[in-house]
Design a protein around this motif. Structure first.
Motif, PDB file in Angstrom:
ATOM      1  N   UNK A   1      25.636 -72.988 -10.395  1.00 32.67           N
ATOM      2  CA  UNK A   1      25.039 -71.656 -10.482  1.00 32.67           C
ATOM      3  C   UNK A   1      26.106 -70.626 -10.859  1.00 32.67           C
ATOM      4  N   UNK A   2      25.746 -69.715 -11.730  1.00 30.20           N
ATOM      5  CA  UNK A   2      26.714 -68.687 -12.112  1.00 30.20           C
ATOM      6  C   UNK A   2      26.248 -67.299 -11.635  1.00 30.20           C
ATOM      7  N   UNK A   3      27.173 -66.597 -10.990  1.00 27.50           N
ATOM      8  CA  UNK A   3      26.835 -65.295 -10.391  1.00 27.50           C
ATOM      9  C   UNK A   3      27.519 -64.126 -11.115  1.00 27.50           C
ATOM     10  N   UNK A   4      27.943 -64.366 -12.362  1.00 31.14           N
ATOM     11  CA  UNK A   4      28.645 -63.301 -13.108  1.00 31.14           C
ATOM     12  C   UNK A   4      27.783 -62.030 -13.180  1.00 31.14           C
ATOM     13  N   UNK A   5      26.484 -62.206 -13.420  1.00 32.04           N
ATOM     14  CA  UNK A   5      25.607 -61.042 -13.554  1.00 32.04           C
ATOM     15  C   UNK A   5      25.579 -60.218 -12.256  1.00 32.04           C
ATOM     16  N   UNK A   6      25.464 -60.953 -11.118  1.00 34.92           N
ATOM     17  CA  UNK A   6      25.417 -60.247  -9.822  1.00 34.92           C
ATOM     18  C   UNK A   6      26.745 -59.515  -9.545  1.00 34.92           C
ATOM     19  N   UNK A   7      27.857 -60.180  -9.908  1.00 32.91           N
ATOM     20  CA  UNK A   7      29.154 -59.523  -9.668  1.00 32.91           C
ATOM     21  C   UNK A   7      29.220 -58.228 -10.459  1.00 32.91           C
ATOM     22  N   UNK A   8      28.857 -58.317 -11.744  1.00 30.84           N
ATOM     23  CA  UNK A   8      28.939 -57.139 -12.613  1.00 30.84           C
ATOM     24  C   UNK A   8      27.990 -56.038 -12.123  1.00 30.84           C
ATOM     25  N   UNK A   9      26.855 -56.455 -11.591  1.00 30.56           N
ATOM     26  CA  UNK A   9      25.849 -55.479 -11.161  1.00 30.56           C
ATOM     27  C   UNK A   9      26.240 -54.784  -9.848  1.00 30.56           C
ATOM     28  N   UNK A  10      26.748 -55.560  -8.894  1.00 33.28           N
ATOM     29  CA  UNK A  10      26.921 -54.999  -7.553  1.00 33.28           C
ATOM     30  C   UNK A  10      28.313 -54.466  -7.226  1.00 33.28           C
TER      31      UNK A  10
END
Ligand code: CTP
Length: 419
Positions: A1-10
């Protein structure tokens, strides 16, 4: 699973840039950096509010040398190095963000409750030494797999099933503060303990005795930062953990009601100390002594907590509705304001509560317009007599008998004429 989007968002933008730079710096030396702990859990839960607020703390694990890396980052002026330690940890500050960097480590517990022996290890070693599976996940910050979730102990699955699970059966014996931490997460997220974890938690409650006062206090402080700490206290009471910390502590509905009232009166930063005072409200003098010693409570808070109980025994004096403001003032001025606040919340009698509140909101700020210098100009010589005049002026002002400067002058002169 990749959480790059969540990191960038939060993550706030400046913080995100900083962690990327740190990771880039590490990569040049063949080292890898990961986000770990609570932030990973909260990103997966998808609730940024869990970590919002004026402070934003991040934990990073470095497969390499965290202290050296932190020093290099500080040298480039990107962040300030607040501290570093022999055990391979360093703290960086940037604006109101703090970053804890730790060298990936392996831990062995020599004896229950003691601090563990530490040696460098891999990320996986570092994750298995943690308290619960939901806190034992990491996210890579390296450019080749940026955002990849590292989840060797099924933390994500436990999050989805709303479960709190320890990573090995000796977890609570190694570190019984995890009993307090686990209950805190259980109540914060509305999760449940996984069956074996629940069984071992109950079995290991006596292990709380192996934990130092400072560590227990630290966990209570952590609990008192929760939105509704009374839920945690109640649950700790049901499990017998509160009793283990001090046999006289109670986590009943009374506590819930008073904590709730405290929140309506006070700013969040003032709440933890007030919660401590309310928690011990039902203790006797001897019991509070034991509690203060067991938790090694610092001097200022310790004074406020003892004062809370000392004032509680004086409350009958404050029950009379005929008290003059000056009588209330002189009765209360020797107590810590926090103790007065705790009693204003906890006292049974509405009259006593009203008097305590009057002191806190008004009486303690009342000052006379005239001071010693001005009394001298009126011809009153310095000395005990002037002291007496000043006190009488203050009383008269408290009781509303003088209002203006002219009233005060008149009263001062007439008082000075009396022997
Ligand atoms: N940790 C642990 N055992 C402890 C204390 C901490 O394993 N007794 C680990 C956990 O992985 C935890 C991390 O260290 O996630 C950071 O601890 P802390 O800052 O206390 O908690 P957070 O997870 O950040 O949670 P919170 O949201 O309560 O601050």
């Amino acid at each position: 699973m990749n959480l790059a989007r969540q990191i960038e968002q939060y993550l706030p933008q400046p913080l995100l840039e900083l962690v990327k730079n740190i990771s880039g710096q590490a990569a040049k030396q063949g080292q890898r950096v990961y986000l770990v702990g609570g932030i990973v859990r909260d990103l997966l839960l998808g609730d940024p509010s869990l970590r919002s607020g004026p402070r934003f703390d991040l934990d990073l694990v470095v497969e390499g040398d965290a202290v050296k890396l932190a020093q290099q980052v500080a040298e480039t002026g990107q962040a300030k190095l607040l501290a570093h330690h022999r055990f391979g940890t360093a703290k960086l500050r940037y604006e109101n963000f703090t970053l804890d960097l730790a060298t990936a480590r392996k831990e062995t517990y020599v004896r229950p409750g003691a601090l563990p022996a530490v040696t460098p290890g891999t990320l996986k070693d570092d994750l298995i030494r943690r308290d619960f599976s939901i806190n034992a996940m990491a996210i890579s910050l390296a450019s080749n797999d940026y955002g990849e979730l590292v989840d060797p102990y099924q933390g994500k699955s436990d999050l989805e099933h709303r479960l709190i699970r320890i990573l090995h059966p000796g977890s609570f014996t190694d570190d019984a503060t995890r009993i307090l931490r686990g209950v805190c997460y259980e109540q914060r997220f509305g999760f449940e303990f996984e069956a074996q974890t629940a069984r071992l938690l109950k079995r290991d409650i006596p292990m709380l005795d192996t934990i130092s006062g400072d560590r227990i206090r630290h966990e209570l402080e952590h609990i008192f930062e929760e939105d509704r700490p009374e839920l945690v206290i109640k649950r700790l009471s049901e499990l017998g953990a509160l009793h283990r910390i001090n046999p006289s502590l109670k986590g009943d509905g009374w506590i819930a009601e008073k904590f709730d009232k405290a929140r309506r009166l006070k700013k969040p930063s003032q709440l933890p100390s007030l919660y401590f005072c309310l928690l011990v409200y039902s203790l006797s003098e001897k019991e509070i002594e034991q509690f203060l010693a067991r938790l090694n409570i610092p001097a200022k808070l310790s004074l406020a907590m003892s004062d809370t109980l000392r004032l509680k025994t004086s409350l009958p004096f404050l029950n009379k509705s005929s008290l003059k403001p000056s009588e209330i003032y002189y009765l209360l001025r020797e107590y810590e304001p926090l103790a007065i606040q705790a009693n204003a919340i906890a006292a049974e009698s509405p009259t006593a509560r009203r008097h305590l509140q009057l002191f806190l909101t008004k009486l303690r700020y009342v000052r006379t317009s005239l001071d010693g210098e001005e009394l001298k100009k009126l011809g009153i010589p310095p000395g005990p007599k002037m002291g007496k005049v000043l006190q009488e002026l203050h009383k008269a002002k408290l009781d509303g008998e003088v209002r203006t400067r002219a009233d005060e002058k008149k009263l001062a002169l007439s008082l000075s004429l009396k022997s």
